[in-house]
Structure formats: C-alpha cells, structure tokens
Design an enzyme around this catalytic site. Structure first.
Site, PDB file in Angstrom:
ATOM      1  N   ASP A 144       0.808  -1.217   0.000  1.00 14.87           N
ATOM      2  CA  ASP A 144       0.000   0.000   0.000  1.00 14.87           C
ATOM      3  C   ASP A 144       0.843   1.270   0.000  1.00 14.87           C
ATOM      4  O   ASP A 144       2.063   1.228   0.211  1.00 14.87           O
ATOM      5  CB  ASP A 144      -0.976   0.007   1.201  1.00 14.87           C
ATOM      6  CG  ASP A 144      -0.326  -0.497   2.501  1.00 14.87           C
ATOM      7  OD1 ASP A 144       0.919  -0.544   2.573  1.00 14.87           O
ATOM      8  OD2 ASP A 144      -1.062  -0.832   3.433  1.00 14.87           O
ATOM      9  N   ASN A 177      -7.265  -3.496  14.894  1.00 10.64           N
ATOM     10  CA  ASN A 177      -8.664  -3.802  14.585  1.00 10.64           C
ATOM     11  C   ASN A 177      -8.796  -4.951  13.579  1.00 10.64           C
ATOM     12  O   ASN A 177      -9.864  -5.190  13.032  1.00 10.64           O
ATOM     13  CB  ASN A 177      -9.384  -2.553  14.040  1.00 10.64           C
ATOM     14  CG  ASN A 177      -8.766  -2.063  12.735  1.00 10.64           C
ATOM     15  OD1 ASN A 177      -7.817  -2.658  12.221  1.00 10.64           O
ATOM     16  ND2 ASN A 177      -9.307  -0.988  12.183  1.00 10.64           N
ATOM     17  N   GLU A 188      -9.824  -2.348   5.883  1.00 11.10           N
ATOM     18  CA  GLU A 188     -10.337  -2.142   7.241  1.00 11.10           C
ATOM     19  C   GLU A 188     -11.568  -3.023   7.482  1.00 11.10           C
ATOM     20  O   GLU A 188     -12.163  -3.532   6.522  1.00 11.10           O
ATOM     21  CB  GLU A 188     -10.729  -0.659   7.415  1.00 11.10           C
ATOM     22  CG  GLU A 188      -9.574   0.317   7.260  1.00 11.10           C
ATOM     23  CD  GLU A 188      -8.586   0.312   8.433  1.00 11.10           C
ATOM     24  OE1 GLU A 188      -8.855  -0.345   9.456  1.00 11.10           O
ATOM     25  OE2 GLU A 188      -7.523   0.955   8.295  1.00 11.10           O
TER      26      GLU A 188
HETATM   27  C1  F6R Z   1       1.454  -1.512   6.145  1.00  6.36           C
HETATM   28  C2  F6R Z   1       0.198  -2.222   6.340  1.00  6.36           C
HETATM   29  C3  F6R Z   1      -0.566  -2.129   7.632  1.00  6.36           C
HETATM   30  C4  F6R Z   1       0.258  -2.584   8.819  1.00  6.36           C
HETATM   31  C5  F6R Z   1      -0.567  -2.607  10.108  1.00  6.36           C
HETATM   32  C6  F6R Z   1       0.275  -2.898  11.329  1.00  6.36           C
HETATM   33  O1  F6R Z   1       1.961  -1.711   4.845  1.00  6.36           O
HETATM   34  O2  F6R Z   1      -0.219  -2.849   5.436  1.00  6.36           O
HETATM   35  O3  F6R Z   1      -1.722  -2.912   7.530  1.00  6.36           O
HETATM   36  O4  F6R Z   1       0.769  -3.868   8.584  1.00  6.36           O
HETATM   37  O5  F6R Z   1      -1.199  -1.377  10.282  1.00  6.36           O
HETATM   38  O6  F6R Z   1       1.162  -1.850  11.524  1.00  6.36           O
HETATM   39  P1  F6R Z   1       2.319  -1.924  12.612  1.00  6.36           P
HETATM   40  O7  F6R Z   1       3.250  -2.990  12.173  1.00  6.36           O
HETATM   41  O8  F6R Z   1       2.960  -0.570  12.579  1.00  6.36           O
HETATM   42  O9  F6R Z   1       1.657  -2.257  13.919  1.00  6.36           O
END
Ligand code: F6R
Length: 255
Positions: free
Chosen positions: A67, A136, A143
């Site tokens: 992303d 979440n 999401e």
């Molecule tokens: C980032 C992504 C997000 C993260 C998720 C966890 O490319 O796809 O979905 O993997 O938000 O983020 P962290 O590792 O910072 O807790």
C-alpha cells in the site's frame, strides 16, 4: 496454517526472516510481497544482516508493496516508498527495476490499480506475502467491513487512522485522506502468506484472525482460508490463543 510463537520481538523477527531467506534460496527470482509499519522492521533488519554477512542475494528478487498514501511523493518522509528505501532497499542489492510500491502521485488511480494487478500476474504472482495486522484486524488498508474479494483499489482512510497519523504531519490538512492498497483478494492470491505480529496490543486481533470466525469484521481472519500461511508471533501477541502452537517451523514435515 502454521502458527509459530517465539519468546520476544527479536526471535520473532529472526524466525520470519529465516522463512523468507529459505524461500529466496529455493527460488532466486522470488516475488516477495512487502509491508511497512513497525512490525516488519526487525525482520528487514535481519534480512539486511543476512545480506551483508551471509551473502543473501536480492539481485533477482522482485517486490510488490501492499500500500501507499495517495498524494505523497516518494521523497516525503511519511510515504511508504520512503520508508521502504530507508529501512530496507538502500541496504540490500535489490534491482530498482524490480521494486514496486504503489504510486501515490499517479494521475489516474484506477488505471494504476489495474496496472499493478496486471504487473503482479506478469511476474507470475506473489510467492510470499509479508503481512502485519492492525489492532482492529486490518491487513494492508483493508479495514473491518471491507470486501473479502477486493482487488487493488483506492480506499478512504478512516478518521481514526487519520487522527493516529496526524502526529507525523505538520497539520491535519496534510494528513492523506486516501490510500492505494492491495485488496484482500489480491493478498489471498499469493502462494504463501507470512503474518507477523508482536506486543500485547495485537493480542485481540491475533486471536480473532487465527481462532475466530472468518469475517470481514476482522479482515485478517481470511488467512484461515489460505492453504499456505505462516503466522509468526511473539509471546505477548499470542497471549489469548487457546490452542498450543509450535516454536519453530523447522520441526515440521513440510519445508
Ligand atoms: C502496512 C500495512 C498495515 C500494517 C498494520 C500494522 O503496509 O499494510 O496494515 O501492517 O497497520 O502496523 P504496525 O506494524 O505498525 O503495527
């Protein structure tokens, strides 16, 4: 699904890196799906160490990131492109021609998303997709409530995500409103998944993803439907799991 629980963040990162390195050695032109965020930083560090000390070769590896924010150029220190360059790409011998991060500055988002999907197919599909998990249950920018069959597309960021990110920008107006993200369907097409999580604030999401019902309320729970999934956790993030899990994948019959 193979769930591996390690004592702490360092051993969790080393275990995940070991799986990736194994796949790279087995298939030098591996197509690797990458994630940003704090969780994979340790495994990127370990892969960099393996590159520098053990000659782990990235020169024929292709990468696709999950992303990117819309409207941020790669030079912006909050863009995922910048994150990947700083934390991984600049330290390894990857060929920039084989690196793909969604283009946040594209003029035609829909055309770009279509191209990204096609490009993945042109390279034979993603062999191994690294995933983090949101508190979440989100994966990439998918999401809760998203379509479980979704493909690469533009998504509106939730107010919560924008507020959480506000501290990295000088004003709320600068916080991106949209992101380009691989869809859940795109992720599920990868031949193998490797989900990593650490810390107690991920325990609920990990429990829902690994042992809960498969539901769009926790997009990560879709990994239960994938035939080849590794979940590598530290103790804290695994605390709510009820079934007993292995502490290394080497003991398993399959490679
Ligand atoms: C980032 C992504 C997000 C993260 C998720 C966890 O490319 O796809 O979905 O993997 O938000 O983020 P962290 O590792 O910072 O807790």
């Amino acid at each position: 699904m193979l769930v591996i629980v390690k004592e702490n963040y360092e051993s969790m990162s080393a275990e995940a890196a070991k799986i990736i390195a194994n796949r790279m050695r087995r298939k030098p032109n591996l197509v690797l799906g990458l994630a940003t965020g704090s969780t994979p930083l340790g495994l990127y560090k370990e892969l960099i160490r393996m590159h520098k000390n053990e000659g782990l070769d990235f020169s024929t590896v292709t990468t696709f990131n999950l992303d990117e924010y819309v409207g941020l150029p790669p030079s912006h220190d909050q863009s995922y492109d910048y994150f990947m360059q700083q934390n991984f790409f600049k330290e390894i011998n990857i060929n920039p021609r084989y690196v793909h991060v969604p283009q946040g500055m594209t003029k035609d988002v829909n055309a770009f998303c279509e191209w990204y999907e096609k490009r993945i197919v042109e390279f034979g599909g993603i062999d191994l997709q690294i995933l983090g998990i949101g508190g979440n249950g989100h994966i990439a920018f998918n999401e809760p409530g998203c379509s479980l069959g979704s493909r690469t597309r533009i998504k509106t960021l939730t107010e919560k995500t924008r507020n959480d990110n506000a501290r990295f920008f000088s004003s709320m107006d600068e916080v991106p409103k949209y992101a380009i993200t691989m869809g859940v369907g795109t992720i599920m097409d990868a031949k193998e998944l490797l989900l990593v999580a650490n810390k107690s604030n991920k325990a609920k999401a990990v429990k829902a993803a690994v042992e809960g019902p498969v539901t769009a309320t926790c997009p990560a729970s879709i990994i239960q439907m994938h035939r080849n999934t590794f979940v590598v956790l530290d103790k804290e993030s695994s605390a709510l799991l009820e079934i007993e899990y292995v502490d290394t994948w080497e003991s398993m019959l399959f490679e």
